[in-house]
Motif scaffolding. Structure first.
Motif, PDB file in Angstrom:
ATOM      1  N   THR A 126       0.837  -1.194   0.000  1.00  0.00           N
ATOM      2  CA  THR A 126       0.000   0.000   0.000  1.00  0.00           C
ATOM      3  C   THR A 126       0.874   1.248   0.000  1.00  0.00           C
ATOM      4  O   THR A 126       2.050   1.219   0.373  1.00  0.00           O
ATOM      5  N   GLY A 127       0.278   2.362  -0.403  1.00  0.00           N
ATOM      6  CA  GLY A 127       0.986   3.625  -0.428  1.00  0.00           C
ATOM      7  C   GLY A 127       1.897   3.760  -1.638  1.00  0.00           C
ATOM      8  O   GLY A 127       1.829   2.987  -2.601  1.00  0.00           O
ATOM      9  N   PHE A 128       2.769   4.750  -1.589  1.00  0.00           N
ATOM     10  CA  PHE A 128       3.692   5.032  -2.683  1.00  0.00           C
ATOM     11  C   PHE A 128       4.904   5.765  -2.123  1.00  0.00           C
ATOM     12  O   PHE A 128       4.886   6.249  -0.985  1.00  0.00           O
ATOM     13  N   VAL A 129       5.957   5.857  -2.938  1.00  0.00           N
ATOM     14  CA  VAL A 129       7.163   6.596  -2.564  1.00  0.00           C
ATOM     15  C   VAL A 129       7.431   7.656  -3.611  1.00  0.00           C
ATOM     16  O   VAL A 129       7.453   7.368  -4.817  1.00  0.00           O
ATOM     17  N   ASP A 130       7.655   8.867  -3.162  1.00  0.00           N
ATOM     18  CA  ASP A 130       8.011   9.986  -4.029  1.00  0.00           C
ATOM     19  C   ASP A 130       9.502   9.904  -4.341  1.00  0.00           C
ATOM     20  O   ASP A 130      10.338  10.126  -3.469  1.00  0.00           O
ATOM     21  N   LEU A 131       9.832   9.579  -5.583  1.00  0.00           N
ATOM     22  CA  LEU A 131      11.221   9.535  -6.040  1.00  0.00           C
ATOM     23  C   LEU A 131      11.465  10.602  -7.107  1.00  0.00           C
ATOM     24  O   LEU A 131      12.267  10.420  -8.030  1.00  0.00           O
ATOM     25  N   SER A 132      10.776  11.723  -6.959  1.00  0.00           N
ATOM     26  CA  SER A 132      10.816  12.755  -7.989  1.00  0.00           C
ATOM     27  C   SER A 132      12.142  13.500  -8.042  1.00  0.00           C
ATOM     28  O   SER A 132      12.338  14.354  -8.912  1.00  0.00           O
TER      29      SER A 132
END
Length: 321
Positions: A39-45
């Motif tokens: 679940t969720g996500f990771v910001d790798l911007s």
């Protein structure tokens, strides 16, 4: 590139190589558990985004990369390296081809040198190289996530999750629809658990692919010539790499984690013993406690107790001696 998601509640900015995105959002272990549960996500911007278009894109990249990409199927994710003439790792690319464009995301701060090298190698090939970092952001969905990628977004799917090449202007709306957000510390904890090396962390200026377990994943042994191939073939067929990647279980009673570069010695020799390697990445894991990846000399016994600075460390083999 400073992410707009640093405005989310609880966001604590990351430092060093990962500056520009959140280290965590207030609860490191909760964020790790969410990712482990899919679940969720990771910001790798903060990662660089580079594209290659043109009819010759795959055949041209095939000449430059360690990976076999001349007939890379549409949508299939792969990893590739660019080596020096002596076989040392210079760049690491996470690739996917969408049928018209090869998309790659790379370590923060490396895209300038990568693009300069690619431009210098274009010659008469029908290719165009572009830096898309300002308008495209990388977002990671963990393995098991049922979140759907927005329509038209290029997706790079691996065993440990999906990387989305998302228009940067859609970051905030994506976060609102697909939260909770997890910081890069949670992502790094799962990376270390999975023994996945990272450029600039598990590598230095003299690292060859064999040392960090990239043969077969980012280096294809049955493809044609590329820069550094002679070293790869010689070590593979005739010798052993001078160092090897190991996984460490660290003493959980220590308050601080060993920093990158902390010397490793035999526990029996104590802190004044001969240095046998160094810690590359140390993290706190929600189940395993403090763990790390490290590079040690090949001849270090695989069962030898070690000490990282003053922290006791038990090793597990990642790359065979």
């Amino acid at each position: 590139m400073k992410s707009p998601l640093l405005s989310l509640p609880g966001a604590v900015p990351a430092e060093g190589r990962d500056e520009g995105v959140a280290a965590h959002y207030g609860d490191l272990f909760r964020e790790q558990r969410a990712l482990a549960d899919g679940t969720g996500f990771v910001d790798l911007s903060h990662r660089g985004v580079v594209t290659v278009t043109g009819d010759d894109r795959l055949s041209w990249l095939h000449l430059l990369l360690t990976q076999h990409v001349s007939d890379l199927p549409v949508g299939r994710a792969t990893e590739a390296l660019i080596l020096s003439a002596n076989g040392h790792i210079e760049h690491a690319l996470s690739l996917v081809d969408d049928g018209e464009t090869v998309w790659a995301h790379v370590e923060p701060g490396t895209r300038g040198e990568l693009i300069a090298y690619l431009e210098s190698m274009k010659f008469f090939y029908r290719v165009e190289v572009a830096d898309r970092t300002e308008d495209v952001a990388v977002v990671h969905l963990p393995a098991g996530s049922t979140a759907e990628a927005p329509e038209g977004v290029v997706v790079r799917e691996t065993a440990y999750g999906r990387d989305l090449f998302l228009p940067r202007e859609e970051l905030q709306s994506f976060a609102a629809a697909h939260g909770p957000a997890a910081g890069v510390l949670a992502y790094e904890a799962l990376r270390v658990e999975g023994h996945r090396p990272r450029l600039g962390f598990e590598t230095d200026h003299r690292t060859i692919p064999h040392e960090v377990g990239l043969i077969g994943t980012a280096v294809h042994l049955q493809k044609g010539c590329y820069r550094g191939q002679e070293t790869v073939a010689r070590v593979q067929n005739l010798g052993k790499p001078p160092r090897r990647l190991v996984f460490l279980h660290l003493d959980g009673s220590e308050v601080t984690l060993p920093a990158h570069g902390t010397p490793l010695r035999l526990a029996a020799d104590g802190p004044d013993g001969r240095q046998l390697g160094f810690v590359t990445t140390a993290v706190r894991h929600h189940e395993l406690g403090p763990i790390a990846l490290a590079l040690v000399k090949r001849n270090v016994p695989v069962d030898a107790p070690l000490v990282a600075g003053t922290t006791a460390a038990a090793q597990e083999t990642v790359v065979e001696p």
